[in-house]
Design an enzyme around this catalytic site. Structure first.
Site, mmCIF file in Angstrom:
data_model
loop_
_atom_site.group_PDB
_atom_site.id
_atom_site.type_symbol
_atom_site.label_atom_id
_atom_site.label_comp_id
_atom_site.label_asym_id
_atom_site.label_seq_id
_atom_site.Cartn_x
_atom_site.Cartn_y
_atom_site.Cartn_z
ATOM 1 N N LYS A 236 -13.864 0.392 -4.190
ATOM 2 C CA LYS A 236 -14.981 0.834 -3.342
ATOM 3 C C LYS A 236 -15.997 1.616 -4.172
ATOM 4 C CE LYS A 236 -12.057 1.381 0.731
ATOM 5 N NZ LYS A 236 -11.505 2.347 1.661
ATOM 6 N N HIS B 36 8.188 -26.802 -1.421
ATOM 7 C CA HIS B 36 7.590 -27.944 -2.123
ATOM 8 C C HIS B 36 6.499 -27.497 -3.085
ATOM 9 C CE1 HIS B 36 9.658 -31.002 0.390
ATOM 10 N NE2 HIS B 36 9.781 -29.931 1.150
ATOM 11 N N GLU C 217 0.827 -1.208 0.000
ATOM 12 C CA GLU C 217 0.000 0.000 0.000
ATOM 13 C C GLU C 217 0.865 1.263 0.000
ATOM 14 O OE1 GLU C 217 -2.863 -0.092 3.204
ATOM 15 O OE2 GLU C 217 -4.506 0.250 1.824
HETATM 16 O O1 PA5 Z 1 -3.138 1.417 5.843
HETATM 17 C C1 PA5 Z 1 -4.244 1.864 5.629
HETATM 18 O O2 PA5 Z 1 -4.464 3.077 5.682
HETATM 19 C C2 PA5 Z 1 -5.410 0.971 5.289
HETATM 20 O O3 PA5 Z 1 -5.001 -0.352 5.143
HETATM 21 C C3 PA5 Z 1 -6.460 1.055 6.366
HETATM 22 O O4 PA5 Z 1 -5.893 0.662 7.593
HETATM 23 C C4 PA5 Z 1 -7.660 0.167 6.061
HETATM 24 O O5 PA5 Z 1 -8.178 0.499 4.815
HETATM 25 C C5 PA5 Z 1 -8.734 0.336 7.119
HETATM 26 O O6 PA5 Z 1 -9.125 1.670 7.226
HETATM 27 P P1 PA5 Z 1 -9.948 2.196 8.470
HETATM 28 O O7 PA5 Z 1 -9.115 2.046 9.679
HETATM 29 O O8 PA5 Z 1 -10.235 3.619 8.153
HETATM 30 O O9 PA5 Z 1 -11.197 1.359 8.566
#
Ligand code: PA5
Length: 435
Positions: free
Chosen positions: A424, A310, A289
């Site tokens: 989303k 394996h 990310e």
């Molecule tokens: O690293 C990040 O920002 C994302 O992976 C969020 O943690 C994830 O999308 C969850 O978001 P939220 O805590 O707003 O529900």
């Protein structure tokens, strides 16, 4: 003093000898951008000082709520997704018995996770378990509006209120969310739940050393002070050693970047300890990310050896040459188990009888390393003496720091995630979500 060691020998034949000198300027720039807070996303650098800034009061409050949840629960369900659950899961699964699920009468509740998928069967199965268990809920969402945890929370909140009554449920639900914004914050305020705040300047995937990670880890019975100590030791090492020769995060970030620019587009994070499976899931999320944007970035993959030798082993040895490996090498097991002597020796294993099983595992690691380097796969090692709260704390801070440096070397913002909105938008449109 940090106990983690970063070992580069297995990559030397793939790197120019003068890499650290030739790329001195770029890695120094990345480092300076980070520590002087001048780089992209600099409003999300709160994680840099978390290990220093967390106070005894903060820790006491977390431990106090954890004790209450422990006393009243056989199971604690942590509801969250991405950065709002993976850090806690990584640490808990690394420290607990592989078979914790089957341990009756354990001192601490079993921590389960929900809200990290939209599977109806998963939620149904968990609800069936909760029908028969005393339980509490920790719901975590920074934005407070993420669909997966919101669905899970709606289901288990209703279940909890039916089982314990509205007042009883209040004592069993803890919310961890933004200081002021979001639906979860509103609901926590109106219901009067115990609440912890995720600091504004800490993004989800960098939040394991906030209550997001610390509360579930404390509930599972682990020492959060030791985890923070490990992170603090690593922080000190990385901030005081400003020269690449002595700074393992700078070395790791620079070598990854060089390998990436020279065709090694995939990093395979490897463990020989199945307990670290979720730690690698956390690494995948942190790096995927953070780095994967603007059509750039190393693809973060993971493998557990020798299991995956394996299966994936064949590809790694002889498939397309686009991989490098980084091995989290655990030098000592936490337990010993002798290999029995067998008079008949039909399986021919008596030659191993004097050896520790962990020694055999380490030998598999060495043999694999030699084979993979021969096969054109550069090998980096991050060695820790054993798996403990302290070493996990060191690793967490090491990876966070290296990931931020890696983002700056790629010239992208390592702290945003614009790409995750695309699915989303489509999903909401298809579901007919009101504006
Ligand atoms: O690293 C990040 O920002 C994302 O992976 C969020 O943690 C994830 O999308 C969850 O978001 P939220 O805590 O707003 O529900």
């Amino acid at each position: 003093m940090v106990t983690t060691r970063f070992i580069t020998e297995g990559a030397h034949s793939f790197l120019p000898q003068d890499l650290f000198i030739a790329e001195k300027e770029s890695i120094n720039n990345a480092y300076n951008q980070l520590v002087t807070k001048q780089g992209a996303g600099n409003d999300f650098l709160g994680w840099l000082s978390l290990p220093e800034e967390i106070s005894t009061d903060d820790i006491s409050k977390i431990n106090c709520v954890a004790s209450r949840l422990q006393a009243q629960s056989e199971v604690v369900v942590v509801i969250g997704i991405g950065g709002s659950y993976l850090g806690a899961r990584a640490v808990i699964e690394a420290l607990q018995s592989h078979f914790r699920m089957l341990e009756a009468n354990a001192d601490c509740p079993l921590v389960l996770f929900a809200g990290n998928n939209i599977s109806e069967d998963y939620l149904y199965d968990l609800q069936k378990v909760l029908d028969k268990k005393e339980y509490s809920l920790i719901v975590i969402s920074k934005s407070g509006t993420t669909t997966e945890p919101a669905i899970a929370f709606r289901i288990f909140k209703e279940h909890c209120e039916k089982k314990y009554g509205k007042e009883g449920a209040k004592k069993r639900i803890v919310a961890i969310t933004d200081r002021a914004r979001g639906a979860l914050k509103k609901s926590a305020d109106s219901e009067g739940y115990d609440t912890f705040v995720i600091p504004d300047d800490v993004g989800g995937r960098y939040s394991v050393l906030t209550p997001v990670g610390l509360l579930p880890i404390a509930v599972a019975g682990y020492d959060i002070q030791l985890l923070i100590k490990g992170a603090r030791d690593m922080r000190e090492a990385l901030l005081t050693q400003t020269h690449i020769d002595n700074n393992p995060a700078m070395q790791y970030a620079l070598i990854r970047n060089y390998l990436y620019n020279n065709g090694k587009r995939v990093e395979m994070m490897v463990t020989y300890e199945p307990r670290l499976y979720y730690f690698i899931e956390w690494y995948k999320q942190l790096f995927g990310e953070s780095e994967g944007k603007e059509n750039k970035g190393i693809f973060p993959a993971g493998a557990t050896f020798s299991t995956d030798l394996h299966s994936l082993g064949q590809y790694i040895q002889e498939g397309e040459r686009l991989l490098f490996e980084t091995v989290i090498s655990v030098e000592n097991a936490n337990h010993t188990l002798p290999i029995p002597f067998d008079e008949q020796n039909i399986d021919g294993l008596n030659y191993l009888q004097q050896k520790k099983i962990h020694e055999i595992n380490l030998t598999a690691e060495i043999g694999t390393r030699i084979a993979h380097i021969d096969g054109g796969v550069p090998n980096l090692r991050i060695a820790i003496p054993n798996i403990s709260e302290v070493t996990l704390g060191e690793l967490i801070y090491f990876f966070e720091f290296s990931c931020a440096l890696g983002g700056y070397l790629l010239n992208i913002n390592p702290f945003n995630q614009p790409g995750v909105e695309a699915y989303k938008r489509n999903m909401f449109k298809l579901l007919g979500k009101p504006e």
